[in-house]
Design a protein around this motif. Structure first.
Motif, PDB file in Angstrom:
ATOM      1  N   THR A  13      50.067  38.808  31.784  1.00 58.62           N
ATOM      2  CA  THR A  13      49.397  40.218  32.122  1.00 58.62           C
ATOM      3  C   THR A  13      50.268  41.176  31.475  1.00 58.62           C
ATOM      4  OG1 THR A  13      48.244  39.258  33.731  1.00 58.62           O
ATOM      5  CG2 THR A  13      47.980  41.687  33.508  1.00 58.62           C
ATOM      6  N   SER A  54      44.851  39.526  38.370  1.00 57.23           N
ATOM      7  CA  SER A  54      44.358  38.986  37.162  1.00 57.23           C
ATOM      8  C   SER A  54      43.716  37.734  37.435  1.00 57.23           C
ATOM      9  CB  SER A  54      45.686  38.522  36.564  1.00 57.23           C
ATOM     10  OG  SER A  54      46.702  39.389  36.407  1.00 57.23           O
ATOM     11  N   ARG A  57      40.403  39.224  37.874  1.00 58.45           N
ATOM     12  CA  ARG A  57      40.050  40.159  36.827  1.00 58.45           C
ATOM     13  C   ARG A  57      39.938  41.661  37.445  1.00 58.45           C
ATOM     14  NH1 ARG A  57      35.819  36.927  33.302  1.00 58.45           N
ATOM     15  NH2 ARG A  57      35.282  39.093  32.427  1.00 58.45           N
ATOM     16  N   ILE A  65      44.755  40.113  29.568  1.00 62.66           N
ATOM     17  CA  ILE A  65      45.336  38.933  30.608  1.00 62.66           C
ATOM     18  C   ILE A  65      45.242  37.670  29.461  1.00 62.66           C
ATOM     19  CG2 ILE A  65      44.669  37.729  32.666  1.00 62.66           C
ATOM     20  CD1 ILE A  65      43.069  40.161  33.463  1.00 62.66           C
ATOM     21  N   LEU A  77      38.979  33.363  33.367  1.00 56.24           N
ATOM     22  CA  LEU A  77      39.247  34.438  32.352  1.00 56.24           C
ATOM     23  C   LEU A  77      38.262  34.592  31.294  1.00 56.24           C
ATOM     24  CD1 LEU A  77      43.037  34.276  32.338  1.00 56.24           C
ATOM     25  CD2 LEU A  77      41.632  35.632  33.686  1.00 56.24           C
ATOM     26  N   ASP A  81      30.960  38.868  32.582  1.00 54.17           N
ATOM     27  CA  ASP A  81      31.154  39.853  33.687  1.00 54.17           C
ATOM     28  C   ASP A  81      30.216  39.329  34.837  1.00 54.17           C
ATOM     29  OD1 ASP A  81      32.768  41.313  32.362  1.00 54.17           O
ATOM     30  OD2 ASP A  81      31.622  42.917  31.972  1.00 54.17           O
ATOM     31  N   ILE A  84      31.574  36.269  36.600  1.00 57.25           N
ATOM     32  CA  ILE A  84      33.069  36.558  37.324  1.00 57.25           C
ATOM     33  C   ILE A  84      32.576  37.562  38.741  1.00 57.25           C
ATOM     34  CG2 ILE A  84      33.550  38.696  36.326  1.00 57.25           C
ATOM     35  CD1 ILE A  84      36.051  36.292  37.564  1.00 57.25           C
TER      36      ILE A  84
END
Lengths: 330, 336
Positions: A13, A54, A57, A65, A77, A81, A84
């Motif tokens: 990161t 990280s 997120r 990242i 990762l 959106d 997550i």
């Protein structure tokens, strides 16, 4: 061998700054298994908190990242959106160091818990209200029905941390990420919260990643640990093994910095100097300017994290000499 | 006991809340935080007294009363047999010079607009420690004492790390050649590895300069490491006071026992899953009756709820405020 629930590989990161990119977490890899407490240990600026954020997120937009974080067969990762958001606060929950800033000061605790229940469970309004009361009971807040309508400022530090844990538990998470949850608390309250986290782990079979700078907390709670320095993992192993036979000079120094019983008014084994800033990480081994074992290789070549056996690895050119020197806590 | 240099005798301190006009008309009594409730302790010359307790126990207030940063509301602070609250003018200034304080936060306790040289020379000049011509030499000497490089003198506090700033704080306190150093949470803001450096420095300076140190901290491991004697505070009172080794081996107050059992040990083989003390600190505004610890104590009896225990001897130089002569240290309160 137990099952791995979270697998972090080559996590890197970096943040943009006026002086160019700063790498806060560098090539970090570790696994978290079902039902275990994994400790991430390091001093300020070692990258332990950024590692946790990280994974979730939870970083400002400018952060880059890299690497992979595998959770239930998918790379967190690379999730959308919305994807997550379903995991964050649902299957994976996080608790923070300062409960006062992590809780919303203008909302009563009830709303902050039911908010999470609405997002991550199928309960109806009555079910949510009952569950919220149940959660406060689980985390040991007495008089739950009344306290649900109170605001964070009416709670003491320990109670706020319990309330935050209740919010984190609302979605029945399988993994709890704890970022120095007891650093701001007094020792008797810290003791209560640590035992609460361990009880919840046993009861719900959660895994826990525990970020802390306090080796006493690690000794009391964690199964395995990874020591971080200047953004990299420098040593991993089971807690018993790392404490008994530190292989990295930094780990050995950290252990020696903690005052021990039976050595009153003697000099502590301190580490000279201070941890480096991200903009000025020394070449070679990042720890070499502070290391008493450092040789010429340490100043030019960075030691790779090499495996010493199952669950055990170290990044040090002179780990044999460090082992020879012995553990300061054995 | 020999050579008591500084002592607190039945010291109390309250901080009043603002008393509104409305409250006055209603005839409500002013509310106050009872920070210190009759604290007595002696500090012998050359020893390190550790004062330990959780937040809100009044340890910092006591430290500030000892150096007369707070005036006491009741009781006396005695320095070499004289009550310090009566000191005026030059006598007070001399007291201030001989009893120095180092603060917790290395970021806010140094003036950001003064170089280290200005910070140190101010102290030297105010107390007329050295003639002007020798001030630079003395500053170099002080920096060397706390192991900072000589060029540090021309830099500003923001150019230093937390540990280095704490060294500057120590240098400033030592510049006026004090006899007593009151260190309030000296290393709690620092990283573990840097903490050890500062603790080592303090131990070394104490031996070299024959200082008396009052070390206020919440970290029991640290206090145990550096103190000759330890005073344990709870809600503005001293509940136990005695030689370090004895306190840690045989605590005579249930609160001391709870503190010891709660502090995580750096030994993964000695884990416990029992909670050392249930409940939380009661409010210092409405203090419990009787023994202040009875609300959390696993051994509380009826007597504890009504009668305040006084400090009584449990050994040579070892006192504790508990009605019980002995208790089982493994018992914890499992009321929930």
């Amino acid at each position: 061998m137990t099952d791995t629930v979270l697998s972090v590989r080559n996590l890197t990161t970096s943040f943009r700054s006026a002086a160019g990119p700063l790498t806060a977490v560098n090539d970090v890899s570790f696994d978290v298994r079902q039902g275990e407490v994994m400790g991430l240990v390091g001093e300020s600026g070692s990258g332990k908190s950024v590692t946790l954020r990280s994974i979730m997120r939870l970083l400002p937009r400018g952060a880059q990242i890299g690497g992979t974080v595998t959770w239930a067969g998918q790379d967190l990762l690379k999730l959308s959106d919305a994807g997550i958001r379903a995991v964050r606060g649902g299957q994976i929950s996080m608790i923070f160091q300062e409960p006062m800033t992590a809780l919303n000061p203008v909302l009563p605790i009830r709303i902050q818990i039911t908010e999470n229940l609405r997002a991550h469970t199928d309960l109806d309004a009555n079910g949510r209200a009952a569950r919220a009361r149940e959660l406060l009971d689980i985390v040991g807040i007495p008089d739950a029905a009344r306290r649900l309508d109170e605001f964070p400022h009416q709670f003491s530090g320990g109670m706020r941390q319990r309330a935050m844990i209740a919010i984190a538990l609302a979605s029945n998470p399988r993994l709890l990420l704890a970022d120095e949850p007891t650093t701001a608390l007094d020792v008797t309250i810290q003791d209560q919260i640590l035992n609460l986290i361990l009880d919840l782990r046993d009861e719900f079979g959660m895994s826990v990643v525990f970020v802390t700078h306090d080796l006493g907390v690690v000794a009391a709670t964690c199964d395995r640990m990874a020591v971080m320095y200047a953004g990299r993992i420098v040593e991993t192993g089971t807690v018993a093994d790392v404490f008994a036979r530190p292989n990295h000079a930094y780990t050995r120094g950290l252990l020696g910095s903690v005052p021990q019983a039976g050595a009153e008014r003697s000099m502590l084994l301190s580490i000279e100097g201070t941890p480096p800033g991200l903009a000025a990480i020394p070449p070679g081994c990042a720890f070499n300017p502070r290391c008493t074992f450092a040789g010429d290789t340490c100043r030019t070549t960075r030691p790779e994290l090499t495996s010493l056996g199952p669950d055990r690895s170290v990044a040090c050119h002179h780990n044999d000499a460090v082992v020879q020197a012995g553990s300061p806590v054995a | 006991m020999t050579d008591i240099i500084l002592s607190a005798q039945n010291v109390s301190k309250e901080f009043l809340f603002p008393h509104s006009i409305l409250a006055r008309i209603r005839g409500e009594p002013p509310r106050a935080v009872h920070a210190l409730n009759g604290v007595s302790l002696d500090i012998a010359k050359g020893e390190t007294l550790g004062i330990v307790g959780e937040s809100g126990c009044g340890k910092s207030t006591l430290a500030r009363c000892l150096v007369r940063l707070h005036e006491t509301d009741g009781g006396r602070i005695m320095f070499e047999g004289a009550d310090v609250s009566h000191l005026q003018g030059p006598a007070r200034r001399t007291f201030n010079r001989r009893v120095q304080m180092i603060f917790q936060d290395p970021y806010s306790s140094l003036n950001p607009r003064m170089t280290v040289r200005q910070i140190l020379s101010e102290a030297l000049r105010v107390h007329r420690m050295r003639p002007a011509a020798q001030i630079d030499a003395r500053i170099a000497e002080l920096l060397d004492l706390v192991r900072l490089s000589p060029d540090a003198a021309n830099r500003y506090p923001h150019e230093f790390s937390g540990g280095q700033r704490q060294r500057i704080g120590i240098a400033r306190a030592l510049s006026v050649e004090p006899e007593v150093l009151v260190a309030d949470e000296l290393v709690s803001a620092l990283d573990v590895s840097v903490q050890a450096q500062v603790v080592n420095l303090l131990l070394e300076l104490q031996d070299r300069l024959h200082l008396t140190v009052v070390f206020v901290a919440h970290d029991l491991r640290l206090v145990r490491h550096i103190s000759h004697r330890v005073a344990v505070m709870y809600l503005g009172t001293v509940v136990e006071n005695g030689p370090t080794a004895e306190i840690f081996a045989h605590p005579n107050h249930p609160y001391t026992n709870a503190l010891l059992r709660a502090a995580p040990e750096v030994n993964p083989t000695r884990r416990t899953r029992t909670v050392a003390a249930r409940g939380e600190l009661p409010s210092p505004i409405n203090l419990p009756s009787g023994c202040l610890f009875h609300t959390r104590c696993p051994h509380a009896m009826d007597r504890c709820r009504t009668e305040v225990p006084v400090l009584r001897a449990f050994g040579k130089n070892h006192v504790a405020a508990c009605h019980l002569d002995t208790f089982d240290p493994t018992v914890t309160k499992d009321t929930k």
